[in-house]
Motif scaffolding. Structure first.
Motif, mmCIF file in Angstrom:
data_model
loop_
_atom_site.group_PDB
_atom_site.id
_atom_site.type_symbol
_atom_site.label_atom_id
_atom_site.label_comp_id
_atom_site.label_asym_id
_atom_site.label_seq_id
_atom_site.Cartn_x
_atom_site.Cartn_y
_atom_site.Cartn_z
ATOM 1 N N LYS A 153 10.319 10.592 -7.195
ATOM 2 C CA LYS A 153 9.859 9.246 -6.874
ATOM 3 C C LYS A 153 8.392 9.253 -6.518
ATOM 4 C CE LYS A 153 14.378 8.026 -4.995
ATOM 5 N NZ LYS A 153 15.126 7.582 -3.805
ATOM 6 N N SER A 196 8.455 4.871 -2.571
ATOM 7 C CA SER A 196 9.087 5.273 -1.312
ATOM 8 C C SER A 196 8.616 4.396 -0.155
ATOM 9 C CB SER A 196 8.767 6.743 -1.029
ATOM 10 O OG SER A 196 9.333 7.141 0.197
ATOM 11 N N LYS A 198 10.862 1.826 2.303
ATOM 12 C CA LYS A 198 10.850 1.940 3.763
ATOM 13 C C LYS A 198 10.441 0.624 4.416
ATOM 14 C CE LYS A 198 9.916 6.913 4.047
ATOM 15 N NZ LYS A 198 8.950 7.961 4.476
#
Length: 259
Positions: free
Chosen positions: A15, A20, A24
């Motif tokens: 990724k 990412s 998050k």
């Protein structure tokens, strides 16, 4: 030797850093929204818990001296009516936190609305029934519903969704305007008090607040109420030069109609 083999390809499972971070951020946003909703609804949840909690789970408050005569939360008003209000609470809610007390002596934390918790009456002529009395003036839920519609200065919401805060200032203001309403009582209570007829006033109000010495639920304070009233009046007149009426922050006009 020069390596002529084709470059290795990045695995599809790997990724990128940007992807990412976005995930998050999304998780954090959802968590924050969930926490906000939980905080906003906690008072209602706690109200339900307090309403149906068994009596033995909450320790009773302690009666201490004349805590019920503490100064009012509201500002202004008729000093004679203010003294009467403090006298009523000396008998009805003589606790350290009278605005938060439920029938039987337990406390409720939040006052965004009337607690409406029905507590069994253990003794007296109404033994076995339950009471929703709460606050400094021990309003039954049905009485608060009726009187707040008539005298509450700042209801919120509209039509069927209208609500009436039970915060200390509003408990005071509803009672102050109620006691001042000549049409409701068919009597001029402020004038009677100025004429020194406090016993007659207490007798007249004993059908509403039954602990005032002439009702069905007298207590250890009842016989001392005329004396307590005189003490409270001296304090209130001391804060109101010449005994003049100080206007509350909200006008009382058009609140004297009787249903």
């Amino acid at each position: 030797m020069v390596d002529t083999s084709p470059p290795s390809q990045v695995s599809g499972e790997e990724k990128s850093p940007d992807s990412s971070r976005r995930k998050k951020l999304l998780v954090a946003t959802i968590a924050a929204l969930g926490l906000t909703v939980a905080i906003q609804n906690w008072q209602e949840v706690e109200g339900l818990i307090m309403r149906y909690m068994p009596d033995w789970l909450a320790p009773p408050a302690r009666i201490t001296g004349l805590r019920g005569t503490m100064p009012l939360a509201m500002q202004g008003g008729d000093p004679y009516i203010r003294a009467l209000m403090r006298t009523i609470s000396a008998s009805e809610s003589n606790y350290a936190r009278p605005y938060h007390v439920l029938y039987g002596g337990r406390y409720v934390r939040h006052l965004n609305r009337h607690p409406n918790r029905c507590i069994t009456i253990p003794v007296g002529p109404n033994k076995g029934n339950c009471s929703t009395a709460a606050g400094r003036y021990q309003f039954l839920n049905k009485t608060w519903s009726k009187m707040s519609r008539r005298y509450h200065p700042r209801p919120t919401g509209i039509l069927l969704w209208r609500s009436y805060s039970f915060e200390p200032e509003y408990q005071d203001r509803v009672v102050h305007d109620w006691l001042s309403d000549r049409n409701y009582w068919n009597a001029d209570i402020p004038q009677m008090l100025r004429q020194g007829k406090v016993r007659s006033v207490l007798r007249m109000l004993s059908g509403t607040w039954t602990s005032l010495g002439y009702g069905i639920e007298t207590n250890s304070m009842s016989k001392h109420l005329p004396e307590i009233y005189e003490r409270m009046l001296k304090e209130e007149l001391g804060q109101s030069p010449s005994g003049l009426i100080q206007k509350p922050g909200i006008s009382n006009e058009n609140r004297t109609r009787r249903k």
